[in-house]
Scaffold this active site. Structure first.
Site, PDB file in Angstrom:
ATOM      1  N   ASN A  35      51.602 112.907  80.264  1.00 20.66           N
ATOM      2  CA  ASN A  35      51.322 114.067  79.409  1.00 20.66           C
ATOM      3  C   ASN A  35      51.854 113.745  78.006  1.00 20.66           C
ATOM      4  O   ASN A  35      52.515 112.723  77.817  1.00 20.66           O
ATOM      5  CB  ASN A  35      51.948 115.345  79.971  1.00 20.66           C
ATOM      6  N   GLY A  43      52.515 113.934  90.077  1.00 18.38           N
ATOM      7  CA  GLY A  43      51.407 113.013  90.337  1.00 18.38           C
ATOM      8  C   GLY A  43      51.786 111.551  90.171  1.00 18.38           C
ATOM      9  O   GLY A  43      52.901 111.129  90.503  1.00 18.38           O
ATOM     10  N   VAL A  44      50.866 110.780  89.630  1.00 20.50           N
ATOM     11  CA  VAL A  44      51.086 109.346  89.506  1.00 20.50           C
ATOM     12  C   VAL A  44      52.213 109.052  88.500  1.00 20.50           C
ATOM     13  O   VAL A  44      52.958 108.078  88.645  1.00 20.50           O
ATOM     14  CB  VAL A  44      49.754 108.621  89.177  1.00 20.50           C
ATOM     15  N   ASP A  45      52.341 109.912  87.510  1.00 22.31           N
ATOM     16  CA  ASP A  45      53.406 109.783  86.503  1.00 22.31           C
ATOM     17  C   ASP A  45      54.784 109.816  87.184  1.00 22.31           C
ATOM     18  O   ASP A  45      55.637 108.933  86.976  1.00 22.31           O
ATOM     19  CB  ASP A  45      53.243 110.958  85.515  1.00 22.31           C
ATOM     20  N   SER A 128      43.285 112.141  84.692  1.00 21.19           N
ATOM     21  CA  SER A 128      42.898 113.563  84.549  1.00 21.19           C
ATOM     22  C   SER A 128      42.350 114.225  85.812  1.00 21.19           C
ATOM     23  O   SER A 128      42.061 115.419  85.795  1.00 21.19           O
ATOM     24  CB  SER A 128      41.879 113.786  83.410  1.00 21.19           C
ATOM     25  N   THR A 129      42.183 113.462  86.920  1.00 26.06           N
ATOM     26  CA  THR A 129      41.509 114.069  88.079  1.00 26.06           C
ATOM     27  C   THR A 129      42.452 114.756  89.060  1.00 26.06           C
ATOM     28  O   THR A 129      42.022 115.239  90.109  1.00 26.06           O
ATOM     29  CB  THR A 129      40.676 113.026  88.864  1.00 26.06           C
ATOM     30  N   VAL A 131      46.341 116.877  88.500  1.00 31.00           N
ATOM     31  CA  VAL A 131      46.881 118.097  87.886  1.00 31.00           C
ATOM     32  C   VAL A 131      45.968 118.617  86.758  1.00 31.00           C
ATOM     33  O   VAL A 131      45.800 119.829  86.593  1.00 31.00           O
ATOM     34  CB  VAL A 131      48.296 117.809  87.311  1.00 31.00           C
TER      35      VAL A 131
HETATM   36  N1  AR6 Z   1      48.631 105.829  92.934  1.00 28.77           N
HETATM   37  C1  AR6 Z   1      47.358 106.003  92.525  1.00 28.77           C
HETATM   38  N2  AR6 Z   1      46.839 107.201  92.218  1.00 28.77           N
HETATM   39  C2  AR6 Z   1      47.643 108.280  92.347  1.00 28.77           C
HETATM   40  C3  AR6 Z   1      48.992 108.190  92.776  1.00 28.77           C
HETATM   41  C4  AR6 Z   1      49.474 106.891  93.084  1.00 28.77           C
HETATM   42  N3  AR6 Z   1      50.728 106.687  93.486  1.00 28.77           N
HETATM   43  N4  AR6 Z   1      49.521 109.455  92.799  1.00 28.77           N
HETATM   44  C5  AR6 Z   1      48.534 110.291  92.406  1.00 28.77           C
HETATM   45  N5  AR6 Z   1      47.403 109.598  92.155  1.00 28.77           N
HETATM   46  P1  AR6 Z   1      47.638 113.125  88.253  1.00 28.77           P
HETATM   47  P2  AR6 Z   1      46.389 113.900  85.690  1.00 28.77           P
HETATM   48  C6  AR6 Z   1      46.087 110.059  91.694  1.00 28.77           C
HETATM   49  O1  AR6 Z   1      47.852 114.526  88.643  1.00 28.77           O
HETATM   50  O2  AR6 Z   1      45.364 114.673  86.401  1.00 28.77           O
HETATM   51  C7  AR6 Z   1      51.523 114.669  85.655  1.00 28.77           C
HETATM   52  O3  AR6 Z   1      52.425 115.699  85.934  1.00 28.77           O
HETATM   53  C8  AR6 Z   1      45.711 111.500  91.945  1.00 28.77           C
HETATM   54  O4  AR6 Z   1      45.247 111.664  93.274  1.00 28.77           O
HETATM   55  O5  AR6 Z   1      48.701 112.140  88.522  1.00 28.77           O
HETATM   56  O6  AR6 Z   1      45.970 112.966  84.585  1.00 28.77           O
HETATM   57  C9  AR6 Z   1      51.615 114.170  84.215  1.00 28.77           C
HETATM   58  O7  AR6 Z   1      52.947 114.198  83.745  1.00 28.77           O
HETATM   59  C10 AR6 Z   1      44.607 111.687  90.925  1.00 28.77           C
HETATM   60  O8  AR6 Z   1      43.355 111.212  91.423  1.00 28.77           O
HETATM   61  O9  AR6 Z   1      47.305 112.976  86.662  1.00 28.77           O
HETATM   62  C11 AR6 Z   1      50.754 115.154  83.491  1.00 28.77           C
HETATM   63  O10 AR6 Z   1      51.453 116.343  83.180  1.00 28.77           O
HETATM   64  C12 AR6 Z   1      45.019 110.779  89.762  1.00 28.77           C
HETATM   65  O11 AR6 Z   1      46.059 109.940  90.284  1.00 28.77           O
HETATM   66  C13 AR6 Z   1      49.642 115.447  84.471  1.00 28.77           C
HETATM   67  O12 AR6 Z   1      50.202 115.202  85.754  1.00 28.77           O
HETATM   68  C14 AR6 Z   1      45.541 111.515  88.549  1.00 28.77           C
HETATM   69  O13 AR6 Z   1      46.299 112.638  88.972  1.00 28.77           O
HETATM   70  C15 AR6 Z   1      48.476 114.532  84.292  1.00 28.77           C
HETATM   71  O14 AR6 Z   1      47.450 114.941  85.135  1.00 28.77           O
END
Ligand code: AR6
Length: 187
Positions: A35, A43-45, A128-129, A131
């Site tokens: 973010n 999430g991944v972050d 982006s897919t 949260v």
């Molecule tokens: N490896 C691969 N993909 C993953 C993993 C992993 N370990 N964990 C989750 N995903 P998101 P956004 C996928 O929510 O939508 C955070 O709080 C998940 O299934 O991680 O860009 C940041 O700080 C999804 O398909 O990121 C921001 O505030 C994809 O990664 C916000 O979330 C992205 O999901 C960013 O939201």
């Protein structure tokens, strides 16, 4: 066949869709779906910060955040990857707020940063897919198209492989389909 089509076909062979955990990737660089604060999140972050260790957050604090669509890099610390490229995808607000261009920009900025760092291999999550709520099929189409155009326009510098690392089987399916559709159009 035109020269452009030929370049795009060759570039297509350097894109891989895999199902897995991005934090276990041993690409030279991995991309974090962060973010604008770059100070961590869910999430991944969250997974990347947990695996990399607290030094990652310490370096992120020196970056003063990152606007949506841009990218900034840090070391990888305890990750297998040497670098983390932090980018910020758009929050989905219905599709009329420039989301598609911002998502393409997040991919493009990350690719440019990878080339600048000298990374030969790069791994992306589906930005982006999670949260941020971007519809999966539309995001996958933008992801594969942007990566393909970027790779086919590279002159000299090389990125040998770009991996799209999908957490779920469903997400991997969606990305494979988007890549196949793009491939069909180059026939
Ligand atoms: N490896 C691969 N993909 C993953 C993993 C992993 N370990 N964990 C989750 N995903 P998101 P956004 C996928 O929510 O939508 C955070 O709080 C998940 O299934 O991680 O860009 C940041 O700080 C999804 O398909 O990121 C921001 O505030 C994809 O990664 C916000 O979330 C992205 O999901 C960013 O939201």
């Amino acid at each position: 066949m035109t020269e452009t089509t030929d370049k795009m076909r060759k570039a297509l062979l350097r894109i891989r869709v895999v199902q897995g955990d991005l934090t276990q990737e041993d690409s030279d660089a991995i991309v974090n779906a962060a973010n604008e604060s770059l100070l961590g999140g869910g999430g991944v972050d969250g997974a990347i910060h947990r695996t990399a260790g607290p030094e990652l957050l310490a370096e992120c604090r020196t970056l003063n955040g990152c606007p949506t669509g841009a990218a900034k890099s840090t070391g990888g610390y305890r990750l297998k990857a040497k670098w983390v490229i932090h980018t910020v995808g758009p929050v989905w607000r219905g599709g009329s707020q420039g989301e598609e261009e911002l998502l393409a920009s997040a991919y493009r900025s990350s690719l440019q940063e990878a080339v600048r760092l000298g990374a030969r291999t790069l791994a992306f999550p589906a930005i982006s897919t999670g949260v941020y709520g971007y519809p999966k099929e539309a995001a996958a189409r933008t992801a594969v198209r942007t990566v393909l155009y970027f790779l086919s326009s590279l002159e000299g510098e090389t990125l040998d492989e770009v991996r799209l690392v999908c957490f779920s089987a469903d997400s991997a399916e969606v990305h494979k389909r988007a890549l196949d559709e793009l491939g069909d159009r180059l026939q």
